[in-house]
Structure formats: C-alpha cells, structure tokens
Design a protein around this motif. Structure first.
Motif, mmCIF file in Angstrom:
data_model
loop_
_atom_site.group_PDB
_atom_site.id
_atom_site.type_symbol
_atom_site.label_atom_id
_atom_site.label_comp_id
_atom_site.label_asym_id
_atom_site.label_seq_id
_atom_site.Cartn_x
_atom_site.Cartn_y
_atom_site.Cartn_z
ATOM 1 N N ALA A 24 0.819 -1.207 -0.097
ATOM 2 C CA ALA A 24 -0.050 -0.113 0.065
ATOM 3 C C ALA A 24 0.827 1.200 -0.062
ATOM 4 O O ALA A 24 1.887 1.442 0.875
ATOM 5 C CB ALA A 24 -0.817 0.032 1.153
ATOM 6 N N PRO A 25 0.606 2.296 -0.810
ATOM 7 C CA PRO A 25 1.247 3.687 -0.964
ATOM 8 C C PRO A 25 1.102 4.420 0.213
ATOM 9 O O PRO A 25 1.804 5.428 0.436
ATOM 10 C CB PRO A 25 0.981 4.040 -2.410
ATOM 11 C CG PRO A 25 -0.463 3.421 -2.325
ATOM 12 C CD PRO A 25 -0.591 2.103 -2.035
ATOM 13 N N ALA A 26 0.029 4.255 1.126
ATOM 14 C CA ALA A 26 -0.338 5.092 2.196
ATOM 15 C C ALA A 26 -0.761 4.054 3.287
ATOM 16 O O ALA A 26 -1.471 2.927 2.979
ATOM 17 C CB ALA A 26 -1.133 6.216 1.983
ATOM 18 N N PRO A 27 -1.117 4.366 4.595
ATOM 19 C CA PRO A 27 -1.641 3.402 5.552
ATOM 20 C C PRO A 27 -3.031 3.189 5.338
ATOM 21 O O PRO A 27 -3.728 4.000 4.450
ATOM 22 C CB PRO A 27 -1.579 4.258 6.795
ATOM 23 C CG PRO A 27 -0.052 5.182 6.602
ATOM 24 C CD PRO A 27 -0.331 5.663 5.023
ATOM 25 N N ASP A 51 -4.761 8.479 2.586
ATOM 26 C CA ASP A 51 -4.780 10.017 1.636
ATOM 27 C C ASP A 51 -6.035 9.836 0.893
ATOM 28 O O ASP A 51 -6.061 10.468 -0.050
ATOM 29 C CB ASP A 51 -3.586 9.507 0.991
ATOM 30 C CG ASP A 51 -3.557 8.410 -0.041
ATOM 31 O OD1 ASP A 51 -4.593 7.732 -0.070
ATOM 32 O OD2 ASP A 51 -2.697 8.297 -0.970
ATOM 33 N N GLU A 52 -7.111 9.063 1.480
ATOM 34 C CA GLU A 52 -8.377 9.056 0.727
ATOM 35 C C GLU A 52 -8.290 8.283 -0.706
ATOM 36 O O GLU A 52 -9.459 8.394 -1.433
ATOM 37 C CB GLU A 52 -9.224 10.402 0.459
ATOM 38 C CG GLU A 52 -9.290 11.025 2.042
ATOM 39 C CD GLU A 52 -10.285 10.110 2.959
ATOM 40 O OE1 GLU A 52 -11.286 9.570 2.472
ATOM 41 O OE2 GLU A 52 -10.009 9.987 4.022
ATOM 42 N N SER A 53 -7.416 7.788 -1.212
ATOM 43 C CA SER A 53 -7.517 6.989 -2.392
ATOM 44 C C SER A 53 -8.081 5.657 -2.003
ATOM 45 O O SER A 53 -8.147 5.165 -1.118
ATOM 46 C CB SER A 53 -6.088 6.887 -3.094
ATOM 47 O OG SER A 53 -5.144 6.120 -2.041
ATOM 48 N N ILE A 54 -8.394 5.031 -3.052
ATOM 49 C CA ILE A 54 -8.925 3.711 -3.046
ATOM 50 C C ILE A 54 -7.790 2.526 -3.652
ATOM 51 O O ILE A 54 -7.214 2.809 -4.645
ATOM 52 C CB ILE A 54 -10.249 3.439 -4.020
ATOM 53 C CG1 ILE A 54 -11.194 4.434 -3.482
ATOM 54 C CG2 ILE A 54 -10.760 1.968 -3.839
ATOM 55 C CD1 ILE A 54 -11.877 4.296 -2.034
ATOM 56 N N LEU A 55 -7.547 1.546 -2.841
ATOM 57 C CA LEU A 55 -6.588 0.651 -3.191
ATOM 58 C C LEU A 55 -7.058 -0.682 -3.557
ATOM 59 O O LEU A 55 -7.812 -1.258 -2.714
ATOM 60 C CB LEU A 55 -5.304 0.392 -1.930
ATOM 61 C CG LEU A 55 -4.426 -0.648 -2.228
ATOM 62 C CD1 LEU A 55 -3.455 -0.561 -3.711
ATOM 63 C CD2 LEU A 55 -3.508 -1.092 -1.090
ATOM 64 N N HIS A 56 -6.931 -1.117 -4.858
ATOM 65 C CA HIS A 56 -7.633 -2.418 -5.287
ATOM 66 C C HIS A 56 -6.160 -3.546 -5.410
ATOM 67 O O HIS A 56 -5.535 -2.966 -6.172
ATOM 68 C CB HIS A 56 -8.519 -2.239 -6.528
ATOM 69 C CG HIS A 56 -8.650 -3.601 -7.219
ATOM 70 N ND1 HIS A 56 -8.526 -3.718 -8.588
ATOM 71 C CD2 HIS A 56 -9.095 -4.718 -6.687
ATOM 72 C CE1 HIS A 56 -8.797 -4.944 -9.007
ATOM 73 N NE2 HIS A 56 -8.950 -5.689 -7.862
ATOM 74 N N ILE A 57 -6.499 -4.679 -4.768
ATOM 75 C CA ILE A 57 -5.455 -5.503 -4.935
ATOM 76 C C ILE A 57 -5.873 -6.845 -5.450
ATOM 77 O O ILE A 57 -6.881 -7.246 -4.907
ATOM 78 C CB ILE A 57 -4.461 -5.950 -3.665
ATOM 79 C CG1 ILE A 57 -3.677 -4.650 -3.134
ATOM 80 C CG2 ILE A 57 -3.517 -6.888 -3.856
ATOM 81 C CD1 ILE A 57 -2.960 -4.877 -1.860
ATOM 82 N N LYS A 88 -5.964 3.313 -6.998
ATOM 83 C CA LYS A 88 -4.789 2.507 -7.327
ATOM 84 C C LYS A 88 -5.058 1.148 -7.171
ATOM 85 O O LYS A 88 -5.404 0.429 -6.530
ATOM 86 C CB LYS A 88 -3.678 2.970 -6.278
ATOM 87 C CG LYS A 88 -3.550 4.382 -5.922
ATOM 88 C CD LYS A 88 -2.709 4.879 -4.753
ATOM 89 C CE LYS A 88 -2.696 6.447 -4.437
ATOM 90 N NZ LYS A 88 -1.946 6.719 -3.496
ATOM 91 N N GLN A 89 -4.413 0.372 -8.442
ATOM 92 C CA GLN A 89 -4.699 -0.854 -8.923
ATOM 93 C C GLN A 89 -3.219 -1.584 -8.715
ATOM 94 O O GLN A 89 -2.548 -0.981 -9.365
ATOM 95 C CB GLN A 89 -5.229 -1.261 -9.875
ATOM 96 C CG GLN A 89 -6.877 -0.723 -10.120
ATOM 97 C CD GLN A 89 -7.556 -1.177 -11.335
ATOM 98 O OE1 GLN A 89 -6.853 -0.852 -12.440
ATOM 99 N NE2 GLN A 89 -8.473 -2.093 -11.501
ATOM 100 N N LEU A 90 -3.275 -2.681 -8.331
ATOM 101 C CA LEU A 90 -2.137 -3.503 -8.017
ATOM 102 C C LEU A 90 -2.416 -5.184 -8.122
ATOM 103 O O LEU A 90 -3.294 -5.622 -7.418
ATOM 104 C CB LEU A 90 -1.532 -3.419 -6.699
ATOM 105 C CG LEU A 90 -0.061 -4.354 -6.298
ATOM 106 C CD1 LEU A 90 1.148 -4.024 -7.176
ATOM 107 C CD2 LEU A 90 0.196 -4.347 -4.930
#
Length: 211
Positions: A24-27, A51-57, A88-90
């Motif tokens: 994750a680029p942020a907590p 940072d209020e972004s959405i992380l999809h893995i 943000k997708q990973l």
C-alpha cells in the motif's frame, strides 16, 4: 479444505502488518466491500487509504492473457462506486511459473495501466521477522533462499496458538504452498510429526507442478 483464493482473502481480512506497508502506498484507513452486485464482479481486496485514495489488489496464481481487460472491468466498477476518489490498482502475482502478463492495455481510443508485482521480488525474511503471524504465513510465497529457516520460523509461530488456531494456520500454510510444490513437500514432512489433527487429504503431497 481451503482454496488458495479463500486463504489469501482470509489473510488479508486481517491486514498483514508488514506486507500491507509494502503493497500500500499509504496506511490503510478501512476495508471496503469487495462485491459489486450490479456487475456480478468481486475483487480480492479493496480498501480506503489514509490519503483518501482507493486501493484495489488482485491476486493471480497463473498467467492470464485477459488480465488487462479484467483489471479494466474492476477499475470501472470501482470508479462507478467511488467516482471522486483516486484509484490505485495492484496485481500481485503469486504463481510458480515466470510472470508473463502485461500491465498495460493499448486500444485505439484507450490506454489503461496498473501496477504489477511478482511476490517473489520480496525477500521472505522481511516478512518472517514481522511479529504478525499473517506476514509470516505469506513469507512462504516470497523469495526463499533458506527453506530450513522459513520452515522452522513457521513452526515456531504456531507454538503459542491453541489447537484450533494451529490447525487453521497449518491448513493455510499447506494451501498456499500448493503454489510452491517443492517447499510444500518439505513442509508436509515436517508437520506430519506435529500434534495437530488434520485430515489425510489436507496434507497430501503434490503430484505435479500444475501452475
């Protein structure tokens, strides 16, 4: 018996401390629903970061030539639900064969891309030294240079657990190491001598490298 997908999702519901910091680029602020009923899609992991972004893995155990199209479908479903949040997708590749998938889609009127990581780029010792049992569990999928150290660390991790916790942890180890057949053979021989009751089919030796 667990499937590999279920095992990975169960592990990430507990948010492995050290691996989450790597991926994750942020907590992570909160976990989000992973199903999208209107599209019948379901993602592996979705969270809102601080940072209020959405992380999809997404976890992938084999090379899929359609992966860029799948990731695009996931992106559009997430964007529709969270239109004001950066996404943000990973893609985390956990397979045994060499990673050959592409992380970019170029069409006539569209260019789309996402991050991609082969989990073997991570040294297993980074996760084995974490105090979090879930980090140590995922270490068996990472780059392993000393199998003896890895196996003993996993066994010692189970020593402080009660019988049900040890059984659950062991089954997850055996399930994930189906992706690493040679390691699974060694682990299976070690755990046969442990006082944990599991079904014979749960510790069967892999017949072939099927990925």
């Amino acid at each position: 018996m667990f499937s590999k997908d279920i095992a990975l999702k169960d592990i990430f519901e507990e948010i492995p401390h050290r691996l989450s910091k790597i991926l994750a680029p942020a907590p992570i602020k909160e976990l989000l629903p992973t199903n999208f009923p209107s599209t019948e899609l379901r993602v592996d992991f979705l969270a809102r970061l601080e940072d209020e972004s959405i992380l999809h893995i997404e976890f992938q155990s084999f090379n899929d030539t359609n992966m860029p199209f799948r990731m695009l479908r996931y992106y559009l479903a997430i964007l529709e639900r969270y239109p004001s949040s950066p996404i943000k997708q990973l893609l985390v590749y956990v397979g045994n064969r060499k990673l050959r998938m592409k992380s970019r889609l170029r069409l006539r009127n569209l260019t789309f891309s996402y991050e991609m990581l082969d989990i073997r780029q991570i040294d297993c010792k980074v996760l084995l030294e974490s105090p979090d049992p879930m980090d140590r569990l995922l270490a068996c999928l990472c780059r392993v240079e000393g199998e003896d150290y890895l196996i003993q660390k996993l066994i010692r991790t189970m020593e402080g657990m009660n019988e049900e916790e040890r059984k659950d942890y062991l089954l997850k180890i055996l399930t994930l190491t189906e992706l690493r057949p040679n390691l699974r053979i060694r682990l299976t021989e070690e755990v046969r001598h442990m006082p944990i009751v599991v079904r014979p089919e749960d510790i069967r030796l892999p017949k072939s490298i099927w990925l």
